[in-house]
Design a protein around this motif. Structure first.
Motif, PDB file in Angstrom:
ATOM      1  N   SER A  22       0.816  -1.205   0.000  1.00  0.00           N
ATOM      2  CA  SER A  22       0.000   0.000   0.000  1.00  0.00           C
ATOM      3  C   SER A  22       0.849   1.254   0.000  1.00  0.00           C
ATOM      4  O   SER A  22       1.914   1.290   0.609  1.00  0.00           O
ATOM      5  CB  SER A  22      -0.896  -0.003   1.244  1.00  0.00           C
ATOM      6  OG  SER A  22      -1.600   1.214   1.353  1.00  0.00           O
ATOM      7  N   GLY A  23       0.330   2.279  -0.638  1.00  0.00           N
ATOM      8  CA  GLY A  23       0.961   3.595  -0.641  1.00  0.00           C
ATOM      9  C   GLY A  23       0.010   4.648  -0.086  1.00  0.00           C
ATOM     10  O   GLY A  23       0.044   5.787  -0.504  1.00  0.00           O
ATOM     11  N   GLN A  24      -0.843   4.247   0.860  1.00  0.00           N
ATOM     12  CA  GLN A  24      -1.810   5.172   1.457  1.00  0.00           C
ATOM     13  C   GLN A  24      -1.096   6.326   2.163  1.00  0.00           C
ATOM     14  O   GLN A  24      -0.031   6.134   2.748  1.00  0.00           O
ATOM     15  CB  GLN A  24      -2.679   4.439   2.482  1.00  0.00           C
ATOM     16  CG  GLN A  24      -3.614   3.419   1.904  1.00  0.00           C
ATOM     17  CD  GLN A  24      -4.788   4.048   1.186  1.00  0.00           C
ATOM     18  OE1 GLN A  24      -5.182   5.173   1.450  1.00  0.00           O
ATOM     19  NE2 GLN A  24      -5.343   3.311   0.252  1.00  0.00           N
ATOM     20  N   PRO A  25      -1.709   7.506   2.173  1.00  0.00           N
ATOM     21  CA  PRO A  25      -1.126   8.650   2.898  1.00  0.00           C
ATOM     22  C   PRO A  25      -1.499   8.587   4.386  1.00  0.00           C
ATOM     23  O   PRO A  25      -2.315   9.361   4.885  1.00  0.00           O
ATOM     24  CB  PRO A  25      -1.766   9.854   2.195  1.00  0.00           C
ATOM     25  CG  PRO A  25      -3.109   9.335   1.767  1.00  0.00           C
ATOM     26  CD  PRO A  25      -2.885   7.887   1.392  1.00  0.00           C
ATOM     27  N   TRP A  26      -0.930   7.642   5.101  1.00  0.00           N
ATOM     28  CA  TRP A  26      -1.326   7.338   6.480  1.00  0.00           C
ATOM     29  C   TRP A  26      -1.285   8.533   7.411  1.00  0.00           C
ATOM     30  O   TRP A  26      -2.123   8.659   8.303  1.00  0.00           O
ATOM     31  CB  TRP A  26      -0.439   6.229   7.040  1.00  0.00           C
ATOM     32  CG  TRP A  26      -0.487   4.977   6.248  1.00  0.00           C
ATOM     33  CD1 TRP A  26       0.506   4.462   5.451  1.00  0.00           C
ATOM     34  CD2 TRP A  26      -1.571   4.050   6.140  1.00  0.00           C
ATOM     35  NE1 TRP A  26       0.096   3.292   4.870  1.00  0.00           N
ATOM     36  CE2 TRP A  26      -1.175   3.014   5.276  1.00  0.00           C
ATOM     37  CE3 TRP A  26      -2.852   3.997   6.693  1.00  0.00           C
ATOM     38  CZ2 TRP A  26      -1.991   1.942   4.946  1.00  0.00           C
ATOM     39  CZ3 TRP A  26      -3.675   2.930   6.369  1.00  0.00           C
ATOM     40  CH2 TRP A  26      -3.255   1.913   5.509  1.00  0.00           C
ATOM     41  N   PHE A  54       4.730   2.386   3.296  1.00  0.00           N
ATOM     42  CA  PHE A  54       5.841   3.301   3.541  1.00  0.00           C
ATOM     43  C   PHE A  54       5.330   4.631   4.061  1.00  0.00           C
ATOM     44  O   PHE A  54       4.147   4.939   3.967  1.00  0.00           O
ATOM     45  CB  PHE A  54       6.661   3.517   2.264  1.00  0.00           C
ATOM     46  CG  PHE A  54       5.886   4.204   1.171  1.00  0.00           C
ATOM     47  CD1 PHE A  54       5.891   5.588   1.071  1.00  0.00           C
ATOM     48  CD2 PHE A  54       5.151   3.473   0.254  1.00  0.00           C
ATOM     49  CE1 PHE A  54       5.167   6.228   0.067  1.00  0.00           C
ATOM     50  CE2 PHE A  54       4.433   4.102  -0.754  1.00  0.00           C
ATOM     51  CZ  PHE A  54       4.445   5.483  -0.842  1.00  0.00           C
ATOM     52  N   ALA A  55       6.248   5.385   4.631  1.00  0.00           N
ATOM     53  CA  ALA A  55       5.975   6.760   5.056  1.00  0.00           C
ATOM     54  C   ALA A  55       7.126   7.628   4.568  1.00  0.00           C
ATOM     55  O   ALA A  55       8.285   7.239   4.675  1.00  0.00           O
ATOM     56  CB  ALA A  55       5.863   6.834   6.578  1.00  0.00           C
ATOM     57  N   TYR A  56       6.782   8.769   4.033  1.00  0.00           N
ATOM     58  CA  TYR A  56       7.832   9.703   3.631  1.00  0.00           C
ATOM     59  C   TYR A  56       8.577  10.180   4.872  1.00  0.00           C
ATOM     60  O   TYR A  56       7.973  10.409   5.926  1.00  0.00           O
ATOM     61  CB  TYR A  56       7.253  10.894   2.873  1.00  0.00           C
ATOM     62  CG  TYR A  56       6.722  10.502   1.516  1.00  0.00           C
ATOM     63  CD1 TYR A  56       7.583  10.036   0.528  1.00  0.00           C
ATOM     64  CD2 TYR A  56       5.371  10.589   1.231  1.00  0.00           C
ATOM     65  CE1 TYR A  56       7.112   9.660  -0.719  1.00  0.00           C
ATOM     66  CE2 TYR A  56       4.884  10.219  -0.012  1.00  0.00           C
ATOM     67  CZ  TYR A  56       5.752   9.757  -0.978  1.00  0.00           C
ATOM     68  OH  TYR A  56       5.284   9.379  -2.202  1.00  0.00           O
ATOM     69  N   LYS A  83      15.537   1.108   7.698  1.00  0.00           N
ATOM     70  CA  LYS A  83      16.306   2.334   7.788  1.00  0.00           C
ATOM     71  C   LYS A  83      15.783   3.248   6.686  1.00  0.00           C
ATOM     72  O   LYS A  83      15.069   2.812   5.788  1.00  0.00           O
ATOM     73  CB  LYS A  83      17.790   2.040   7.583  1.00  0.00           C
ATOM     74  CG  LYS A  83      18.387   1.208   8.695  1.00  0.00           C
ATOM     75  CD  LYS A  83      19.857   0.978   8.442  1.00  0.00           C
ATOM     76  CE  LYS A  83      20.447   0.138   9.560  1.00  0.00           C
ATOM     77  NZ  LYS A  83      21.877  -0.102   9.365  1.00  0.00           N
ATOM     78  N   THR A  84      16.164   4.489   6.732  1.00  0.00           N
ATOM     79  CA  THR A  84      15.730   5.430   5.700  1.00  0.00           C
ATOM     80  C   THR A  84      16.222   4.980   4.334  1.00  0.00           C
ATOM     81  O   THR A  84      17.386   4.608   4.170  1.00  0.00           O
ATOM     82  CB  THR A  84      16.265   6.836   6.003  1.00  0.00           C
ATOM     83  OG1 THR A  84      15.768   7.231   7.279  1.00  0.00           O
ATOM     84  CG2 THR A  84      15.843   7.833   4.951  1.00  0.00           C
ATOM     85  N   VAL A  85      15.317   4.996   3.365  1.00  0.00           N
ATOM     86  CA  VAL A  85      15.665   4.652   1.984  1.00  0.00           C
ATOM     87  C   VAL A  85      15.956   5.979   1.275  1.00  0.00           C
ATOM     88  O   VAL A  85      15.050   6.646   0.764  1.00  0.00           O
ATOM     89  CB  VAL A  85      14.515   3.880   1.291  1.00  0.00           C
ATOM     90  CG1 VAL A  85      14.904   3.518  -0.140  1.00  0.00           C
ATOM     91  CG2 VAL A  85      14.141   2.644   2.095  1.00  0.00           C
ATOM     92  N   PRO A  90      10.855  11.535  -2.610  1.00  0.00           N
ATOM     93  CA  PRO A  90      11.566  11.848  -1.384  1.00  0.00           C
ATOM     94  C   PRO A  90      11.871  10.576  -0.582  1.00  0.00           C
ATOM     95  O   PRO A  90      11.225   9.545  -0.786  1.00  0.00           O
ATOM     96  CB  PRO A  90      10.598  12.760  -0.625  1.00  0.00           C
ATOM     97  CG  PRO A  90       9.256  12.403  -1.137  1.00  0.00           C
ATOM     98  CD  PRO A  90       9.447  11.954  -2.557  1.00  0.00           C
ATOM     99  N   PRO A  91      12.839  10.643   0.329  1.00  0.00           N
ATOM    100  CA  PRO A  91      13.208   9.469   1.122  1.00  0.00           C
ATOM    101  C   PRO A  91      12.031   8.920   1.925  1.00  0.00           C
ATOM    102  O   PRO A  91      11.134   9.671   2.325  1.00  0.00           O
ATOM    103  CB  PRO A  91      14.301  10.014   2.059  1.00  0.00           C
ATOM    104  CG  PRO A  91      14.840  11.210   1.354  1.00  0.00           C
ATOM    105  CD  PRO A  91      13.676  11.807   0.632  1.00  0.00           C
ATOM    106  N   VAL A  92      12.046   7.609   2.155  1.00  0.00           N
ATOM    107  CA  VAL A  92      10.960   6.935   2.866  1.00  0.00           C
ATOM    108  C   VAL A  92      11.503   5.986   3.924  1.00  0.00           C
ATOM    109  O   VAL A  92      12.678   5.636   3.924  1.00  0.00           O
ATOM    110  CB  VAL A  92      10.056   6.118   1.912  1.00  0.00           C
ATOM    111  CG1 VAL A  92       9.333   7.001   0.924  1.00  0.00           C
ATOM    112  CG2 VAL A  92      10.842   5.030   1.204  1.00  0.00           C
TER     113      VAL A  92
END
Length: 101
Positions: A22-26, A54-56, A83-85, A90-92
Motif C-alpha cells: 500500500s501507498g496510502q497517505p497514512w 511506507f511513510a515519507y 532504515k531510511t531509503v 523523497p526518502p521513505v
C-alpha cells in the motif's frame, strides 16, 4: 494484483492473500479512517501474510506517524521498520508487518 479502494479490500480479493502493498497517505488520514483500512488489510491477510507500506521521511516522525506505527503493531504479530531509503525521492521508511499465524 488488485487495484481499488482499500476500504473495499475484502470484496475485491474474495479470499485470504499472502501480501498487501500500500501507498496510502497514512499520516494525513483521519485516525478512524486509518483504523478502518488497517482492519480491512489485516482481515484479508492469510496467516503469516505480509503487509508492506511506507511513510515519507518528512512525515515519519510526526504524531500521526507514531500513532500509525502503534496501530499497525497492535494488529500484527511482527513489525519491522526499515532504515531510511535515501535512494527514493523523497526518502521513505518502509514498514513490513506480518500477520499472526
Amino acid at each position: 494484483m488488485v487495484q481499488g479502494s482499500a476500504a473495499e479490500l475484502a470484496a475485491a480479493v474474495g479470499e485470504p492473500v499472502d501480501a498487501v502493498v500500500s501507498g496510502q497517505p497514512w499520516t494525513v488520514m483521519p485516525q478512524d479512517r486509518r483504523g478502518y483500512i488497517l482492519d480491512a488489510v489485516t482481515e484479508v491477510l492469510a496467516p503469516g501474510g505480509r503487509f508492506t507500506t511506507f511513510a515519507y521521511l518528512r512525515a515519519a516522525w510526526t504524531p500521526a506517524a507514531r500513532h500509525f506505527t502503534v496501530e499497525l503493531a497492535f494488529r500484527c504479530d511482527r513489525l519491522e521498520c526499515s532504515k531510511t531509503v535515501w535512494a527514493n525521492m523523497p526518502p521513505v521508511v518502509v514498514h513490513r508487518a506480518t500477520q499472526r499465524p
